[in-house]
Design an enzyme around this catalytic site. Structure first.
Site, PDB file in Angstrom:
ATOM      1  N   TYR A 275      -0.633   8.290  -9.473  1.00 21.47           N
ATOM      2  CA  TYR A 275       0.557   8.644  -8.696  1.00 21.47           C
ATOM      3  C   TYR A 275       1.247   7.398  -8.165  1.00 21.47           C
ATOM      4  O   TYR A 275       0.698   6.298  -8.193  1.00 21.47           O
ATOM      5  CB  TYR A 275       0.186   9.573  -7.541  1.00 21.47           C
ATOM      6  CG  TYR A 275      -0.443   8.871  -6.356  1.00 21.47           C
ATOM      7  CD1 TYR A 275       0.298   8.584  -5.213  1.00 21.47           C
ATOM      8  CD2 TYR A 275      -1.788   8.480  -6.372  1.00 21.47           C
ATOM      9  CE1 TYR A 275      -0.273   7.932  -4.115  1.00 21.47           C
ATOM     10  CE2 TYR A 275      -2.371   7.839  -5.284  1.00 21.47           C
ATOM     11  CZ  TYR A 275      -1.609   7.566  -4.167  1.00 21.47           C
ATOM     12  OH  TYR A 275      -2.178   6.912  -3.098  1.00 21.47           O
TER      13      TYR A 275
ATOM     14  N   LYS B 256      -4.183   3.304  -9.111  1.00 18.80           N
ATOM     15  CA  LYS B 256      -3.636   4.207  -8.082  1.00 18.80           C
ATOM     16  C   LYS B 256      -3.879   5.649  -8.530  1.00 18.80           C
ATOM     17  O   LYS B 256      -2.972   6.356  -8.963  1.00 18.80           O
ATOM     18  CB  LYS B 256      -2.147   3.928  -7.840  1.00 18.80           C
ATOM     19  CG  LYS B 256      -1.627   4.489  -6.515  1.00 18.80           C
ATOM     20  CD  LYS B 256      -0.252   3.947  -6.209  1.00 18.80           C
ATOM     21  CE  LYS B 256       0.332   4.547  -4.938  1.00 18.80           C
ATOM     22  NZ  LYS B 256      -0.362   4.101  -3.716  1.00 18.80           N
TER      23      LYS B 256
ATOM     24  N   GLU C 248      -9.214  -3.710   2.257  1.00 21.06           N
ATOM     25  CA  GLU C 248      -7.869  -3.231   2.588  1.00 21.06           C
ATOM     26  C   GLU C 248      -7.978  -2.056   3.541  1.00 21.06           C
ATOM     27  O   GLU C 248      -9.079  -1.593   3.865  1.00 21.06           O
ATOM     28  CB  GLU C 248      -7.109  -2.842   1.323  1.00 21.06           C
ATOM     29  CG  GLU C 248      -7.787  -1.742   0.515  1.00 21.06           C
ATOM     30  CD  GLU C 248      -7.084  -1.449  -0.797  1.00 21.06           C
ATOM     31  OE1 GLU C 248      -5.923  -1.847  -0.968  1.00 21.06           O
ATOM     32  OE2 GLU C 248      -7.711  -0.801  -1.658  1.00 21.06           O
TER      33      GLU C 248
ATOM     34  N   LEU D 233      -5.870  -2.172  -4.131  1.00 23.36           N
ATOM     35  CA  LEU D 233      -4.636  -1.846  -4.838  1.00 23.36           C
ATOM     36  C   LEU D 233      -3.648  -2.968  -4.570  1.00 23.36           C
ATOM     37  O   LEU D 233      -3.445  -3.348  -3.407  1.00 23.36           O
ATOM     38  CB  LEU D 233      -4.074  -0.518  -4.348  1.00 23.36           C
ATOM     39  CG  LEU D 233      -2.794  -0.072  -5.050  1.00 23.36           C
ATOM     40  CD1 LEU D 233      -3.084   0.363  -6.478  1.00 23.36           C
ATOM     41  CD2 LEU D 233      -2.119   1.050  -4.282  1.00 23.36           C
TER      42      LEU D 233
END
Length: 289
Positions: free
Chosen positions: A32, A145, A177, A201
């Site tokens: 996505y 993702k 993250e 990511l």
């Protein structure tokens, strides 16, 4: 009536259904993207769509549209729904087939959906946010993702229960993250952010921030940093499509720096806003919400 995209066609939302054996629904087998909309225009859309296609390739989903074709249809959708400030969400699943862990045959087409959402835009610099630290329990392909976000959701829920906006994740003491953002620190005026490996990511806002650092001559380094460095940093910054560039001013109940947004953060925020206007046009105070 709200419009959505289903497999490349704009349709009424009420007409769109999820098949019970869609692999995205049953396995989270898909990818996505979320793109921000300012002034009715897509921001950094080519970067987002290139990452979408790259994520799909990494799990062997072939997207049957070019970046240009996707972008044209997204712009039509934004116009149909009259979105001035907001987001567009899109996803591709591996398709609909009888439930089986192994991939279906190659004649099964991926399922593509997209929809818009209004998001108020203040046009002012984001204030400080609170965060907690949590162990990073996710899989080892965070560079994809994917629709598999359970680890992120559990981390975000811990933050919510603690009255915080974000959960900063770490593996054996090395910060990776946030649950829905990239995290950077400022030490001695230099920005440090985790390298774009399989453990994070490679956020689009993160990439724009690095370009801003280059343009403004702000020293930066893509390198690991520890929880100790995080808590001792002069500034902590989270970046994402929806949070843009936001200072984190408290972590685990401890103030970061003087507990306020720092100099480097404000420079980055101002330059980021300028980049929004460069791509999407001047944002008048009379139209921000």
């Amino acid at each position: 009536m709200e419009k959505m995209i289903l497999n490349g066609e704009i349709r009424n939302r009420s007409e769109i259904k999820v098949e019970i054996e869609d692999r995205g629904y049953q396995f989270g087998d898909g990818v996505y993207e979320v793109i921000r909309i300012y002034n009715g225009k897509l921001f950094t859309s080519e970067m987002h769509l290139a990452r979408l296609i790259e994520s799909a390739k990494k799990i062997n989903i072939t997207i049957p549209y070019t970046i240009e074709e996707i972008e044209v249809k997204l712009k039509e959708l934004i116009a149909e729904n009259a979105i001035t400030f907001g987001t567009v969400y899109m996803q591709f699943t591996r398709g609909v087939s009888p439930r089986n862990h192994a991939f279906p045959s190659t004649d099964v087409a991926p399922v593509y959906v997209a929809y818009t959402k209004e998001v108020p835009y203040s046009g002012v610099l984001k204030p400080g946010a609170k965060a907690i630290t949590v162990e990073d329990i996710r899989w080892l392909r965070c560079d994809i993702k994917s629709l598999n976000l359970l680890g992120n959701i559990l981390a975000k829920q811990k933050a919510a229960e603690a009255g915080c906006f974000e959960a900063i994740q770490h593996r054996c003491g090395t910060v990776t993250e946030g649950s829905s953002s990239n995290v950077s620190i400022v030490v001695n005026g230099e920005l440090k952010t985790h390298p774009a490996t399989n453990l994070i990511l490679n956020g689009i806002t993160r990439q724009v921030m690095i370009k801003i650092c280059k343009d403004l001559g702000i020293s930066y380094k893509e390198d690991d940093f520890t929880l100790e460095e995080l808590l001792a940093a002069e500034e902590v910054i989270m970046t994402s499509t929806t949070a843009e560039i936001t200072p984190i001013t408290e972590i685990d109940g401890q103030a970061i720096g003087n507990g306020e947004s720092g100099t480097v953060t404000r420079q980055l925020q101002q330059a980021f806003h300028a980049e929004i206007e460069r791509q999407c046009g001047h944002i008048s105070e009379s139209i921000v919400k």
